[in-house]
Scaffold this motif. Structure first.
Motif, mmCIF file in Angstrom:
data_model
loop_
_atom_site.group_PDB
_atom_site.id
_atom_site.type_symbol
_atom_site.label_atom_id
_atom_site.label_comp_id
_atom_site.label_asym_id
_atom_site.label_seq_id
_atom_site.Cartn_x
_atom_site.Cartn_y
_atom_site.Cartn_z
ATOM 1 N N ALA A 187 -14.431 -18.488 2.360
ATOM 2 C CA ALA A 187 -13.144 -19.120 2.063
ATOM 3 C C ALA A 187 -12.772 -20.013 3.237
ATOM 4 C CB ALA A 187 -12.063 -18.069 1.823
ATOM 5 N N VAL A 188 -12.316 -21.221 2.917
ATOM 6 C CA VAL A 188 -12.038 -22.227 3.932
ATOM 7 C C VAL A 188 -10.632 -22.768 3.715
ATOM 8 C CG1 VAL A 188 -12.711 -24.476 4.860
ATOM 9 C CG2 VAL A 188 -14.461 -22.854 4.136
ATOM 10 N N GLY A 189 -9.863 -22.841 4.783
ATOM 11 C CA GLY A 189 -8.568 -23.498 4.741
ATOM 12 C C GLY A 189 -8.703 -24.962 5.109
ATOM 13 N N CYS A 190 -7.850 -25.802 4.522
ATOM 14 C CA CYS A 190 -7.959 -27.246 4.694
ATOM 15 C C CYS A 190 -6.673 -27.805 5.295
ATOM 16 C CB CYS A 190 -8.255 -27.932 3.359
ATOM 17 S SG CYS A 190 -9.738 -27.310 2.539
ATOM 18 N N ALA A 191 -6.757 -29.050 5.780
ATOM 19 C CA ALA A 191 -5.624 -29.696 6.421
ATOM 20 C C ALA A 191 -4.562 -30.114 5.430
ATOM 21 C CB ALA A 191 -6.099 -30.909 7.218
ATOM 22 N N ASN A 192 -4.877 -30.200 4.136
ATOM 23 C CA ASN A 192 -3.888 -30.580 3.124
ATOM 24 C C ASN A 192 -3.202 -29.390 2.474
ATOM 25 O OD1 ASN A 192 -6.075 -29.621 1.738
ATOM 26 N ND2 ASN A 192 -6.305 -31.386 0.384
ATOM 27 N N GLY A 193 -3.418 -28.184 2.987
ATOM 28 C CA GLY A 193 -2.792 -26.988 2.439
ATOM 29 C C GLY A 193 -3.581 -26.309 1.346
ATOM 30 N N PHE A 194 -4.770 -26.800 1.020
ATOM 31 C CA PHE A 194 -5.596 -26.200 -0.024
ATOM 32 C C PHE A 194 -6.528 -25.159 0.577
ATOM 33 C CE2 PHE A 194 -3.919 -29.618 -2.367
ATOM 34 C CZ PHE A 194 -4.226 -29.470 -3.702
ATOM 35 N N VAL A 195 -6.974 -24.247 -0.271
ATOM 36 C CA VAL A 195 -7.985 -23.248 0.084
ATOM 37 C C VAL A 195 -9.161 -23.425 -0.854
ATOM 38 C CG1 VAL A 195 -8.551 -20.792 0.116
ATOM 39 C CG2 VAL A 195 -6.397 -21.574 1.073
ATOM 40 N N ALA A 196 -10.345 -23.545 -0.274
ATOM 41 C CA ALA A 196 -11.574 -23.724 -1.044
ATOM 42 C C ALA A 196 -12.487 -22.530 -0.818
ATOM 43 C CB ALA A 196 -12.279 -25.014 -0.649
ATOM 44 N N VAL A 197 -13.155 -22.102 -1.892
ATOM 45 C CA VAL A 197 -14.083 -20.979 -1.831
ATOM 46 C C VAL A 197 -15.426 -21.456 -2.367
ATOM 47 C CG1 VAL A 197 -14.565 -18.612 -2.525
ATOM 48 C CG2 VAL A 197 -12.204 -19.328 -2.147
ATOM 49 N N TRP A 198 -16.462 -21.333 -1.539
ATOM 50 C CA TRP A 198 -17.816 -21.727 -1.923
ATOM 51 C C TRP A 198 -18.699 -20.498 -2.055
ATOM 52 C CZ3 TRP A 198 -15.280 -25.321 1.244
ATOM 53 C CH2 TRP A 198 -15.299 -26.647 0.799
ATOM 54 N N SER A 199 -19.688 -20.609 -2.927
ATOM 55 C CA SER A 199 -20.730 -19.599 -3.072
ATOM 56 C C SER A 199 -22.021 -20.172 -2.500
ATOM 57 C CB SER A 199 -20.915 -19.212 -4.539
ATOM 58 O OG SER A 199 -22.015 -18.332 -4.689
ATOM 59 N N ILE A 200 -22.504 -19.566 -1.442
ATOM 60 C CA ILE A 200 -23.739 -20.048 -0.823
ATOM 61 C C ILE A 200 -24.917 -19.805 -1.744
ATOM 62 C CG2 ILE A 200 -25.191 -19.893 1.231
ATOM 63 C CD1 ILE A 200 -22.816 -18.803 2.741
#
Length: 754
Positions: A500-513
């Protein structure tokens, strides 16, 4: 002339004679004639009030006025030192009391008093007809008994309650109020775990899945080979790596003053040199090593003797065990490698390069955009992996082997900007036969945020030769991703294959490796939702209890707990601050989040009552670093801009809010620049030997430390004094080890288990 105004607290009416010379003269004070009535006439006009009567024939009438003895257990002021929580009905209660007094002709209503509320048989407060909404759970700000307090804080599920009972049995001793004790760490396998203590509320099968089947993707053979084969490393010469990717050595060595308060010694450390600071406490004179620091003596007293005769031998002090490393520049990040069951322990450290190295390395002009919200230039950076060794003494938890000097085992050089955040995958992985086929030793997966705004995952491996030191340049990582039109700011692991990654625009992104290994293009996140209105400072999942719940802090001052399953419905906020906090971490022992506020307090946010906060520690200056919570003990490690590092165990305060809160200082650090200018490393002084203190967590008291002559004062410290990075060792056998990085480039490693 107006009559003198008297206090209304007099029990009897003052005697007033009817023969008043002022009245006879026709002088009026502007008051009504009723003010000059006689005492007898005043008593007649006042009349008598009806006494408040309670019918003793019915027991139901006593429910409204009955008050349990347990109600005094949890007072509103003790639950939170930061005031009422959002949504509390304290203000509404006062308004209801005033309305009832008006309707009853001025008589107070006992059933609607703030401290005498009607309750259901389950002790829940009966809502008034004028209440428009309810949170749906018991309000922790109200008076409640101990069972209700535990139910509100930890829930009603048997797994959660058994897990917190296990934590209480292991860590409720007084010796564990600050640093964890070695006795408590060693009894991890001897005490009964009630079925869910060691797994923090999870079942045995669920716990085992994360170390077995959850790692199948890592050993999977695809068209392009195993996932780790996508990572390419190029060998680089040691001289080139030190010149371009590591901070340049200073002309003057770093001066370190450490030892007992009355007999401190002076050491001089060059770049990448180590110091056994236990020599400062030893009775023998330390021997200078070839590549080690130069030692001088700074003694205020020649010797300390026991007794009064000169023939009495010198009392030997207990030698402390620990290392101090000089990395040459500010310690940006530091993190211990988890799940290391051997005697060798690895520590990852990141230090930024100098401005001259950036200018010489960059071929493009410097961007004028906001640096925090836009990608940076491809500046050089390096990730250093240092090796420490534990002493095999037969116990479960090991101490540091002081005969083995720390060594730089691996250096990974990159051209993607500064390394801003690093996070090791905390999930354990059971060894398989495929691991023995590799020439190098597998250490673990490391996720990081680089200055170009991308998140990358590296598969870290070191040589099996313990004396070797390797230097590589990363040509391509194992996994890389970047959200559209923004940059990544923080990263955390949800599972062995999800980040899970936090972003500078207030969004949270979740990637599956695992899912991204099948595609060669830029992978897309399977979750991309807005959690905040602006820059996300930090993110932490409630792993392993509830890995789908994410605690986030933002630059707008909000601290939120959100579920990635439905972020719009399952979201709760706590008290908003004027300045955003960059620290948040989940403690599975406490089922709570650690964070900091806008001042110098550390706060605890229980997962099931996240909307309230409890102050658990107070530092002498602003909190600048916080160690991620350990999975082997509940102690928190906090650092401040003034150079102090403190440890505290808030378990007592979490279970019983009226318990005293204790904290203990690890060390105090002070740095001053040298006289030679920018090319001098300066002087650092350490103070040790602090005792545990019982602190006051009240605010705005008469003895406020930051108030001088009624004026609030803020102290600005040198940047080299700041504590910039803290970390507990997440491996069980070395759970008491901790490291502290400072702004002057020093990093201190010590076993804190008592």
């Amino acid at each position: 002339m107006a009559p003198v105004r008297r206090s209304g607290r007099l029990s009897n009416v003052r005697t007033k004679y009817s023969e008043d010379p002022f009245l006879d003269a026709g002088i009026s004070g502007g008051e009504s004639d009723s003010a000059y009535l006689s005492a007898s006439e005043t008593k007649k006009q006042k009349g008598k009030k009806k006494a408040l009567q309670v019918d003793s024939s019915s027991d139901n009438d006593f429910v409204a006025v009955e008050r349990d003895d347990d109600d005094e257990y949890n007072s509103p002021d003790e639950v939170s030192d930061e005031g009422d929580a959002p949504g509390s009905d304290s203000d509404a209660t006062d308004d209801d009391d005033n309305d009832d007094m008006i309707e009853n002709g001025g008589k107070p209503s006992i059933s609607t008093s703030r401290y005498h509320k009607k309750r259901n048989p389950d002790r829940a407060i009966v809502l008034a007809g004028t209440d428009t909404h309810s949170r749906g759970i018991l309000n922790p700000m109200e008076h409640a008994a101990k069972p209700i307090h535990l139910r509100v804080t930890f829930g009603t599920d048997q797994r959660d309650l058994l897990a917190i009972v296990y934590s209480r049995d292991r860590w409720f001793r007084g010796i564990d109020s600050g640093f964890p004790s070695r006795a408590s760490l060693n009894e991890a396998k001897s005490l009964p775990d009630y079925g869910y203590g060691l797994t923090f509320g999870l079942g045995r099968e669920e716990w085992k899945t994360d170390s077995t089947r959850a790692w199948d993707w890592y050993y999977q053979d695809l068209d392009n080979g195993r996932p780790s084969k996508r990572q390419r490393l190029e060998t680089i010469a040691e001289g080139e790596a030190r010149q371009a990717y590591l901070p340049p050595p200073k002309a003057q060595k770093h001066t370190v003053i450490i030892g007992p308060a009355d007999e401190q010694r002076v050491f001089r450390l060059g770049q990448h040199e180590s110091l056994n600071f236990g020599d400062a406490w030893g009775a023998r004179q330390p021997q200078a090593k070839k590549s080690g620091p130069r030692v001088e003596s700074k003694s205020r007293k020649s010797s300390s003797k026991v007794g009064g005769t000169g023939s009495t031998p010198v009392a030997e002090r207990k030698i402390r065990e620990g290392w101090i490393l000089n990395l040459g520049s500010k310690v940006q990040c530091s993190a211990w490698v988890p799940n290391q069951n051997g005697l060798t322990q690895f520590l990852a450290v990141v230090t930024p390069v100098s401005r001259e190295q950036r200018i010489n390395h960059s071929t493009t002009s410097e961007s004028k955009a906001a640096p925090a919200f836009s990608p940076s230039l491809p500046d050089p950076a390096a990730l250093q992996i240092w090796a420490f060794k534990a002493k095999d003494d037969g116990s479960l938890t090991k101490t540091i082997d002081m005969n083995f000097e720390p060594r730089l085992r691996l250096t990974l050089c990159t051209d993607w900007g500064d390394v801003r955040r690093i996070a090791w995958c905390p999930m354990a992985r059971e060894p398989r036969e495929e691991d023995d086929e590799d020439v190098s030793k597998n250490v673990g997966l490391l996720a990081g945020i680089w200055g170009d705004g991308s998140v990358r995952v590296l598969d870290i491996k070191v040589s099996r030769d313990p004396r070797g030191s390797e230097f590589y340049k990363v040509a391509s990582p194992m996994f890389t991703a970047k959200p559209p039109s923004t940059v990544c700011t923080c990263v955390a692991w949800l599972s062995p294959s999800d980040i899970a990654v936090g972003c500078a625009n207030g969004f949270v992104a979740v990637w599956s490796i695992a899912a991204s290994q099948k595609s060669t293009s830029h992978p897309a996140p399977y979750v991309y939702r807005q959690f905040h209105s602006t820059y996300i400072l930090n993110i932490a999942p409630a792993y392993p209890t509830h890995p789908h719940l994410l605690g986030t802090t933002s630059m707008d001052g909000d601290t939120c707990l959100t579920s990635i399953l439905d972020h719009q419905v399952d979201m709760v906020q706590t008290t908003r601050m004027r300045i955003g906090s960059s620290h948040i971490s989940y403690s599975p022992f406490l089922q709570s989040f650690f964070s900091s506020d806008e001042n110098d307090f550390a706060r605890l946010l229980a997962m099931r009552r996240f909307f309230t906060t409890s102050a658990v520690a107070r530092l002498p200056s602003t909190i600048s670093a916080m160690a991620p919570c350990s999975s082997w003990h509940p102690s928190a490690l906090l650092g401040c801009t003034g150079g102090s590092v403190m440890a505290t165990n808030p378990l007592r305060r979490l279970l019983h809010p009226k318990e005293k809160q204790w904290q203990q200082t690890w060390f105090a650090h002070e740095w001053v620049p040298g006289h030679e200018g920018d090319d001098d490393s300066g002087v650092s002084r350490f103070q040790d030997g602090f005792k545990a203190d019982n602190i006051s967590l009240l605010r705005n008291t008469l003895g406020e430390r930051k108030l001088i002559n009624g004026t609030s004062v803020v102290t600005i410290f040198e940047e080299g004094t700041h504590i910039t990075s803290l970390a507990w060792n997440p491996s069980q056998i070395c759970a008491g080890w901790a490291c502290a990085g400072m702004g002057c480039g020093l990093i201190r490693v010590e076993d804190l288990a008592i």
